[in-house]
Scaffold this active site. Structure first.
Site, PDB file in Angstrom:
ATOM      1  N   HIS A  41      -9.481   9.425   4.319  1.00 59.03           N
ATOM      2  CA  HIS A  41      -9.022  10.395   3.374  1.00 59.03           C
ATOM      3  C   HIS A  41     -10.429  11.063   2.683  1.00 59.03           C
ATOM      4  O   HIS A  41     -11.408  10.586   2.064  1.00 59.03           O
ATOM      5  CB  HIS A  41      -8.414   9.795   2.351  1.00 59.03           C
ATOM      6  N   HIS A  47     -13.099   7.860   1.841  1.00 57.83           N
ATOM      7  CA  HIS A  47     -12.872   6.617   1.768  1.00 57.83           C
ATOM      8  C   HIS A  47     -11.512   6.364   2.617  1.00 57.83           C
ATOM      9  O   HIS A  47     -10.978   7.149   3.415  1.00 57.83           O
ATOM     10  CB  HIS A  47     -12.359   6.143   0.315  1.00 57.83           C
ATOM     11  N   ASP A  49      -7.696   4.730   2.669  1.00 57.52           N
ATOM     12  CA  ASP A  49      -6.509   4.110   1.858  1.00 57.52           C
ATOM     13  C   ASP A  49      -6.114   3.197   2.484  1.00 57.52           C
ATOM     14  O   ASP A  49      -5.356   3.323   3.728  1.00 57.52           O
ATOM     15  CB  ASP A  49      -5.658   5.156   1.390  1.00 57.52           C
ATOM     16  N   LYS A 198      -4.450  22.170  13.804  1.00 55.23           N
ATOM     17  CA  LYS A 198      -4.363  22.231  15.296  1.00 55.23           C
ATOM     18  C   LYS A 198      -4.011  20.993  15.869  1.00 55.23           C
ATOM     19  O   LYS A 198      -4.016  19.828  15.201  1.00 55.23           O
ATOM     20  CB  LYS A 198      -5.631  22.739  15.854  1.00 55.23           C
TER      21      LYS A 198
HETATM   22 MN    MN Z   1      -7.187   8.380  -1.124  1.00 58.47          MN
END
Ligand code: MN
Length: 244
Positions: A41, A47, A49, A198
């Protein structure tokens, strides 16, 4: 089905007219084994997740720098709100200015099981949660250890350390090498391709049996006005912001 209210925090933080993230109402495929996903993310800071299926939701942690295969590395894992299981198929871009704005890539997925005699609920309550992953990239035994004193981010978050146990999947001194792989396990796309909308859409995992999502999944609702990002009073980024 998760009990009512478990996802209320998740829903409070999001405006589903502006973000295409799942609201948690989609029907998720049944599974005999508990599932997990890791989503890369690129929010205010990059980071990873980590989300582990438990009791109808994803228990979730934002792992700074990503998981390491080196058992000597301790990675800060900031506990965040429970996420709906449908989130495990989410790949795309959360609009700028919305909670967690940035590109999300499905970096790993598979199944997990508790490691040791404790139930996962007991492990979580004790702040010593051992589990085994069987993913496409991550394997073997891991532990999340809750920090007693909140040393980061002003005490609003619960912080844990994610540590690889020593086993045949551990790698001394080269724990980050695995993070170099910038390809979605669900679509094969790089972060850049996802950000541009894309390539192929992600192959479903949690919502198995449904059609693949659209590749141009820039989940910016058509016609929604661009909302300027709310600025925090202090320009200094706290560790807690990693959890966004
Ligand atoms: Mn996150």
């Amino acid at each position: 089905m998760p009990e009512k209210g478990k996802l209320s925090k998740y829903r409070e933080k999001r405006d589903f007219t502006k973000t295409g993230e799942p609201s948690g109402k989609a029907k998720v495929a049944r599974s005999d084994k508990r599932r997990f996903v890791v989503q890369k993310h690129a929010a205010s800071r990059l980071h990873y997740d980590l989300r582990l299926e438990l009791d109808g939701v994803f228990k979730s942690w934002a792992v700074t720098r990503g998981p390491s295969l080196d058992p000597r590395d301790k990675r800060l894992a900031v506990e965040v709100e429970d996420h709906p299981l449908g989130y495990g198929d989410f790949e795309g871009t959360i609009p700028k200015g919305e909670y967690g704005g940035g590109t999300v890539q499905l970096w790993d997925r598979g199944t997990w099981e508790p490691d040791g005699p404790k139930t996962p609920e007991q492990g979580l309550a004790d702040g010593d949660f051992k589990f085994k992953l069987d993913g496409e990239r991550l394997h073997g035994s891991w532990v999340l250890v809750r920090l007693k004193n909140d040393r980061y981010g002003g005490g609003k978050r619960t912080n844990w350390l994610l540590i690889k146990h020593r086993d045949e999947y551990a790698k001394d001194g080269d724990g980050d090498a695995i993070l170099a792989e910038d390809r979605s396990v669900a679509s094969g796309r790089t972060m850049a391709a996802i950000a541009e909308g894309k390539g192929r859409g992600p192959k479903p995992f949690m919502l198995a049996g449904t059609a693949p999502a659209e590749p141009d999944a820039v989940w910016d609702t058509a016609g929604a006005p661009e909302k300027p990002a709310k600025r925090k009073p202090s320009p200094r980024k706290t560790k807690a912001q990693l959890a966004e």
